[in-house]
Design a protein around this motif. Sequence first.
Motif, PDB file in Angstrom:
ATOM      1  N   TYR A  40       6.463  -6.140  14.681  1.00 61.21           N
ATOM      2  CA  TYR A  40       6.521  -7.145  13.626  1.00 61.21           C
ATOM      3  C   TYR A  40       7.468  -8.288  13.963  1.00 61.21           C
ATOM      4  O   TYR A  40       7.594  -9.248  13.205  1.00 61.21           O
ATOM      5  CB  TYR A  40       6.936  -6.490  12.303  1.00 61.21           C
ATOM      6  N   GLY A  41       8.151  -8.133  15.085  1.00 59.36           N
ATOM      7  CA  GLY A  41       9.075  -9.188  15.496  1.00 59.36           C
ATOM      8  C   GLY A  41      10.279  -9.352  14.588  1.00 59.36           C
ATOM      9  O   GLY A  41      10.850 -10.432  14.499  1.00 59.36           O
ATOM     10  N   ILE A  42      10.648  -8.268  13.899  1.00 59.85           N
ATOM     11  CA  ILE A  42      11.841  -8.346  13.049  1.00 59.85           C
ATOM     12  C   ILE A  42      12.811  -7.224  13.391  1.00 59.85           C
ATOM     13  O   ILE A  42      12.417  -6.175  13.887  1.00 59.85           O
ATOM     14  CB  ILE A  42      11.500  -8.287  11.541  1.00 59.85           C
ATOM     15  N   LEU A  49      16.514  -6.812   4.472  1.00 60.91           N
ATOM     16  CA  LEU A  49      16.601  -7.946   3.553  1.00 60.91           C
ATOM     17  C   LEU A  49      15.227  -8.328   3.006  1.00 60.91           C
ATOM     18  O   LEU A  49      15.066  -8.554   1.802  1.00 60.91           O
ATOM     19  CB  LEU A  49      17.273  -9.133   4.250  1.00 60.91           C
ATOM     20  N   MET A  50      14.242  -8.364   3.871  1.00 63.78           N
ATOM     21  CA  MET A  50      12.901  -8.723   3.408  1.00 63.78           C
ATOM     22  C   MET A  50      12.363  -7.694   2.415  1.00 63.78           C
ATOM     23  O   MET A  50      11.784  -8.053   1.383  1.00 63.78           O
ATOM     24  CB  MET A  50      11.952  -8.860   4.601  1.00 63.78           C
ATOM     25  N   ALA A  51      12.564  -6.425   2.726  1.00 70.62           N
ATOM     26  CA  ALA A  51      12.089  -5.373   1.814  1.00 70.62           C
ATOM     27  C   ALA A  51      12.805  -5.474   0.470  1.00 70.62           C
ATOM     28  O   ALA A  51      12.191  -5.293  -0.587  1.00 70.62           O
ATOM     29  CB  ALA A  51      12.314  -4.000   2.443  1.00 70.62           C
ATOM     30  N   SER A  52      14.082  -5.801   0.527  1.00 73.06           N
ATOM     31  CA  SER A  52      14.839  -5.902  -0.717  1.00 73.06           C
ATOM     32  C   SER A  52      14.409  -7.124  -1.525  1.00 73.06           C
ATOM     33  O   SER A  52      14.352  -7.063  -2.760  1.00 73.06           O
ATOM     34  CB  SER A  52      16.335  -5.990  -0.414  1.00 73.06           C
ATOM     35  N   VAL A 120       6.949  -1.962   5.810  1.00 69.31           N
ATOM     36  CA  VAL A 120       7.419  -0.896   4.923  1.00 69.31           C
ATOM     37  C   VAL A 120       6.658   0.398   5.211  1.00 69.31           C
ATOM     38  O   VAL A 120       7.256   1.485   5.278  1.00 69.31           O
ATOM     39  CB  VAL A 120       7.268  -1.289   3.437  1.00 69.31           C
ATOM     40  N   VAL A 121       5.366   0.291   5.423  1.00 63.86           N
ATOM     41  CA  VAL A 121       4.567   1.481   5.743  1.00 63.86           C
ATOM     42  C   VAL A 121       5.060   2.111   7.039  1.00 63.86           C
ATOM     43  O   VAL A 121       5.264   3.334   7.125  1.00 63.86           O
ATOM     44  CB  VAL A 121       3.067   1.102   5.860  1.00 63.86           C
ATOM     45  N   THR A 122       5.257   1.263   8.027  1.00 69.65           N
ATOM     46  CA  THR A 122       5.737   1.755   9.319  1.00 69.65           C
ATOM     47  C   THR A 122       7.077   2.467   9.184  1.00 69.65           C
ATOM     48  O   THR A 122       7.269   3.562   9.715  1.00 69.65           O
ATOM     49  CB  THR A 122       5.889   0.574  10.303  1.00 69.65           C
TER      50      THR A 122
ATOM     51  N   PHE B   9       5.886   0.123  -1.942  1.00 76.56           N
ATOM     52  CA  PHE B   9       6.880   1.175  -1.774  1.00 76.56           C
ATOM     53  C   PHE B   9       6.383   2.516  -2.287  1.00 76.56           C
ATOM     54  O   PHE B   9       5.794   2.586  -3.360  1.00 76.56           O
ATOM     55  CB  PHE B   9       8.164   0.802  -2.513  1.00 76.56           C
ATOM     56  N   SER B  10       6.639   3.555  -1.525  1.00 74.32           N
ATOM     57  CA  SER B  10       6.166   4.872  -1.937  1.00 74.32           C
ATOM     58  C   SER B  10       7.188   5.600  -2.789  1.00 74.32           C
ATOM     59  O   SER B  10       6.897   6.613  -3.387  1.00 74.32           O
ATOM     60  CB  SER B  10       5.802   5.721  -0.718  1.00 74.32           C
ATOM     61  N   VAL B  11       8.414   5.091  -2.814  1.00 72.33           N
ATOM     62  CA  VAL B  11       9.430   5.735  -3.642  1.00 72.33           C
ATOM     63  C   VAL B  11       9.777   4.848  -4.823  1.00 72.33           C
ATOM     64  O   VAL B  11       9.641   3.636  -4.764  1.00 72.33           O
ATOM     65  CB  VAL B  11      10.719   6.037  -2.838  1.00 72.33           C
ATOM     66  N   ALA B  12      10.234   5.483  -5.879  1.00 69.37           N
ATOM     67  CA  ALA B  12      10.555   4.731  -7.088  1.00 69.37           C
ATOM     68  C   ALA B  12      11.811   3.889  -6.894  1.00 69.37           C
ATOM     69  O   ALA B  12      11.941   2.799  -7.419  1.00 69.37           O
ATOM     70  CB  ALA B  12      10.751   5.687  -8.260  1.00 69.37           C
TER      71      ALA B  12
END
Lengths: 154, 154
Positions: A40-42, A49-52, A120-122, B9-12
């Motif tokens: 993903y190049g990150i 940070l992106m997920a948050s 996120v899946v990965t 997201f798979s978690v709460a």
Amino acid sequence: MSTSPDNTFSVAKAEDSSGFLLWQVTSLWQRQLKKALEPYGITHSQFVLMASIHWLTLHKKEVTQIVLSSHTKIDPMTTSTVLRTLQQKGLVLRQEHLTDTRAKTVGLTDNGKEIVKKAVVTVENFDKQFFSALGASTGEFNRQLIELLSAENK
Amino acid sequence: MSTSPDNTFSVAKAEDSSGFLLWQVTSLWQRQLKKALEPYGITHSQFVLMASIHWLTLHKKEVTQIVLSSHTKIDPMTTSTVLRTLQQKGLVLRQEHLTDTRAKTVGLTDNGKEIVKKAVVTVENFDKQFFSALGASTGEFNRQLIELLSAENK
DNA sequence: CAAATATAATATGTACACTTATTATATGCA
DNA sequence: TGCATATAATAAGTGTACATATTATATTTG
């Protein structure tokens, strides 16, 4: 008694130290996660940070750098630097906050959203595999970690 | 069904992720340990390497950079860089290896030995305090970490 | 014994992670 | 209202952490 033995260490093996173990496990985890994110190049911090951002946005929270910093526990300066990198990559937008002109409102670009969803899946799969060695005690492990986190936050 | 919900997201809660928790706890631990080591003027990595040199020397092991790297799990390049810093600080000696001229034999100076002995006490006390929240389950926690380490080393 | 391969250390470059200090703005309270 | 204090972001600097590639030397094997 001639020469006294060196008793610098209180444990028979360095491996009995929770701190040393914790640090080694995390290093291992980080190294492998880094590789998992390469497609993903990150980097790890960029991912966090992106997920948050995605998470907080979905939960209708105001997303500023300071909010991100306290949510991720990445220090504010690093947050600032990493977000600027992400902006340059076209994955993140940083705009003036509407009411607080000191702050920046942060969001994902369409491309950023695309990427983070896959990443996120990965990461979740990677974690599942990495922590599978814990088996049934995963819940207990998480509880212990949360215990340590909250104990230190007072 | 109108718009589908985002189920990235798979978690709460992000907090239910072992990986995220592990990383946060380690960050916290590292930040605090860094402060605990400040009086000695050394960083965490520097401490780990110095303690390992001391440890390996006491156990009559040949101490080369590659040995240190595999013992500490600090990568060889970082080991090289950090040891050079320690040499500049006068805490570590690096000499040509007697038989393998590619390698460097590493040892502590008298000053380095002084410092590491005190620092080990400080770190052990810090760890005791940091992990005290675990109480009786410390042994179990260590076992889980060792489990993760060995599972990933295959 | 010579060529292929492995190993020890390091140069170079990118990306954190944190410290201290600074700028700009917001807010609480006398 | 005005000033002291807090907050949001960032500049500058140090120290890892890792990848890739290189140098020098050791070891293996045909």
